[in-house]
Scaffold this motif. Structure first.
Motif, PDB file in Angstrom:
ATOM      1  N   SER A 190      -2.466 -33.859  -9.345  1.00 26.73           N
ATOM      2  CA  SER A 190      -1.735 -34.805 -10.108  1.00 26.73           C
ATOM      3  C   SER A 190      -1.452 -34.207 -11.554  1.00 26.73           C
ATOM      4  O   SER A 190      -0.474 -34.488 -12.311  1.00 26.73           O
ATOM      5  N   ALA A 191      -2.341 -33.417 -12.054  1.00 25.11           N
ATOM      6  CA  ALA A 191      -2.194 -32.840 -13.317  1.00 25.11           C
ATOM      7  C   ALA A 191      -1.233 -31.653 -13.511  1.00 25.11           C
ATOM      8  O   ALA A 191      -0.427 -31.923 -14.468  1.00 25.11           O
ATOM      9  N   ALA A 192      -1.298 -31.034 -12.164  1.00 23.17           N
ATOM     10  CA  ALA A 192      -0.035 -30.023 -12.305  1.00 23.17           C
ATOM     11  C   ALA A 192       1.301 -30.458 -12.409  1.00 23.17           C
ATOM     12  O   ALA A 192       2.072 -30.152 -13.293  1.00 23.17           O
ATOM     13  N   GLY A 194       2.091 -33.843 -13.043  1.00 28.43           N
ATOM     14  CA  GLY A 194       2.244 -34.482 -14.503  1.00 28.43           C
ATOM     15  C   GLY A 194       2.951 -33.337 -15.383  1.00 28.43           C
ATOM     16  O   GLY A 194       3.974 -34.071 -15.966  1.00 28.43           O
ATOM     17  N   TRP A 195       2.311 -32.204 -15.656  1.00 33.82           N
ATOM     18  CA  TRP A 195       2.519 -31.559 -16.485  1.00 33.82           C
ATOM     19  C   TRP A 195       4.169 -30.912 -16.270  1.00 33.82           C
ATOM     20  O   TRP A 195       4.839 -31.319 -17.400  1.00 33.82           O
ATOM     21  N   LEU A 196       4.335 -30.607 -15.026  1.00 30.19           N
ATOM     22  CA  LEU A 196       5.812 -30.323 -14.737  1.00 30.19           C
ATOM     23  C   LEU A 196       6.794 -31.449 -15.071  1.00 30.19           C
ATOM     24  O   LEU A 196       7.723 -30.850 -15.513  1.00 30.19           O
ATOM     25  N   HIS A 198       6.716 -33.704 -17.179  1.00 26.67           N
ATOM     26  CA  HIS A 198       6.857 -34.123 -18.772  1.00 26.67           C
ATOM     27  C   HIS A 198       6.763 -33.352 -19.510  1.00 26.67           C
ATOM     28  O   HIS A 198       7.018 -33.413 -20.785  1.00 26.67           O
ATOM     29  N   ALA A 199       6.585 -31.958 -19.356  1.00 24.15           N
ATOM     30  CA  ALA A 199       6.436 -31.093 -20.225  1.00 24.15           C
ATOM     31  C   ALA A 199       7.243 -29.823 -19.915  1.00 24.15           C
ATOM     32  O   ALA A 199       6.853 -28.725 -20.745  1.00 24.15           O
ATOM     33  N   THR A 200       8.262 -29.690 -19.047  1.00 28.64           N
ATOM     34  CA  THR A 200       8.973 -28.420 -18.773  1.00 28.64           C
ATOM     35  C   THR A 200      10.302 -28.742 -18.625  1.00 28.64           C
ATOM     36  O   THR A 200      10.724 -30.034 -18.255  1.00 28.64           O
ATOM     37  N   GLY A 203      11.204 -30.565 -15.444  1.00 28.93           N
ATOM     38  CA  GLY A 203      10.921 -31.662 -15.417  1.00 28.93           C
ATOM     39  C   GLY A 203      12.145 -32.703 -15.950  1.00 28.93           C
ATOM     40  O   GLY A 203      12.586 -33.592 -15.609  1.00 28.93           O
ATOM     41  N   SER A 281       6.296 -41.474 -13.362  1.00 32.27           N
ATOM     42  CA  SER A 281       5.296 -40.539 -13.712  1.00 32.27           C
ATOM     43  C   SER A 281       4.406 -39.984 -12.671  1.00 32.27           C
ATOM     44  O   SER A 281       3.590 -41.057 -11.842  1.00 32.27           O
ATOM     45  N   LEU A 283       1.409 -38.945 -12.729  1.00 32.86           N
ATOM     46  CA  LEU A 283       0.212 -39.723 -13.121  1.00 32.86           C
ATOM     47  C   LEU A 283       0.071 -41.063 -12.857  1.00 32.86           C
ATOM     48  O   LEU A 283      -0.922 -41.674 -12.414  1.00 32.86           O
TER      49      LEU A 283
END
Length: 333
Positions: A190-192, A194-196, A198-200, A203, A281, A283
């Motif tokens: 979920s964390a990985a 979620g990062w992909l 919203h922060a890459t 994404g 999302s 998450l």
């Protein structure tokens, strides 16, 4: 500087402050999901004996883990505008039986995991390529599910595929700090993702393709490539979840993970991901999976049958979809 200029600048600064405050203020939609979870937990604690125990919370999270890993992986597919895969159950079944067959044949479990993950990546890639070429996602995933189910039934001859759980001690029995391994994997995935999301750059491409394919094309983005990537990610996530689910059981047949598709769809939709793409999302899908597992747990503790629980999940999905449609129409006015 004139008074009017100063006033205008102060007005612009004030407007900017108002805009920032508006952006920072949590919306009802953003708060709806966590508030729903809190309400369910409180109601369960008050009305259902045995709900508020450490063992039961652990059971809820363990139940949410398998669905959650698949739902979080599925969210990228939905965000990209490719609806949802209707072959969740069959994908998980093939991965689980493939792992069971390999371990039962004497293949060390780490190698079996790698083989299954690679195989699932290829299955996802085939579906992604077909959809990228213009086939409808719903028809493609239904067809893929039928092929996987038929192939598994033919290979296994409808019999159970079993293995000795002693051969997979890490997957089937390890519990750091008393928490089962699938829960850790659920949190990490979920964390990985979620990062992909919203922060890459990937994404952002997924969101743009889902929101407006024409604009994505004009920006030089390949919707076809994004489609293949998200289906590969989804299939790998499904394979990992299936391995974690079958390892403690020691085997299964072609009915393995049969209810998974509706559970995953419910988690993604309850999490607020828009089915036509462009917003979502991983998450929130993870929290949606926990909410679905909590509802299921409450009904089990209150004596509801399997059929009644499935009906309730379907009703929840319909209510959430209708609510989202109403909110969207209201927002356009």
């Amino acid at each position: 500087m004139s008074r009017s200029t100063v006033a205008m600048e102060r007005g612009d600064a004030g407007s900017a402050d108002v805009r920032r405050a508006t952006v920072r203020r949590p919306s009802i939609r953003a708060l709806a999901l966590p508030l729903t979870f809190v309400a369910l937990t409180v109601i369960g604690a008050i009305l259902t004996p045995g709900f508020s125990t450490a063992a039961n919370y652990r059971a809820v999270m363990l139940s949410a883990a398998t669905t959650g890993i698949v739902a979080v992986s599925m969210t990228l597919v939905t965000m990209s505008g490719n609806f949802i895969s209707l072959a969740c159950s069959q994908s998980a079944m093939v991965a689980a039986l493939g792992f069971a067959g390999l371990v039962g044949a004497g293949v060390p479990w780490p190698i079996a995991v790698v083989v299954v993950v690679i195989g699932m990546a290829l299955i996802g890639a085939f579906q992604g390529v077909a959809i990228a070429m213009g086939l409808d996602p719903i028809i493609t995933t239904i067809a893929a599910g039928a092929v996987m189910l038929g192939a598994a039934a033919a290979v296994s001859n409808g019999a159970q595929v079993t293995f000795d759980r002693v051969l997979t001690p890490f997957l089937s029995s390890v519990q750091p700090l008393g928490i089962p391994l699938p829960i850790y994997v659920f949190v990490l995935v979920s964390a990985a993702l979620g990062w992909l999301a919203h922060a890459t750059a990937l994404g952002r491409r997924i969101l743009l393709v889902g929101a407006n394919r024409a604009a994505a094309h004009l920006s030089g983005l390949s919707a076809q490539r994004v489609t293949v990537v998200v289906f590969v990610v989804f299939s790998i996530g499904t394979g990992i979840a299936a391995i974690l689910a079958i390892a403690p059981v020691g085997g299964g047949d072609t009915t393995f993970a049969a209810p998974l598709t509706i559970d995953v769809a419910a988690a993604v939709i309850v999490g607020g991901t828009i089915l036509h793409g462009g917003r979502g999302s991983p998450l929130r899908s993870a929290l949606g999976a926990v909410i679905v597992a909590t509802i299921d747990n409450l009904m089990i503790l209150n004596g509801f049958s399997f059929g009644e629980r499935q009906v309730a999940k379907g009703v929840v999905v319909v209510i959430v979809v209708v609510t989202i449609i109403v909110l969207e129409r209201g927002g356009r006015r």
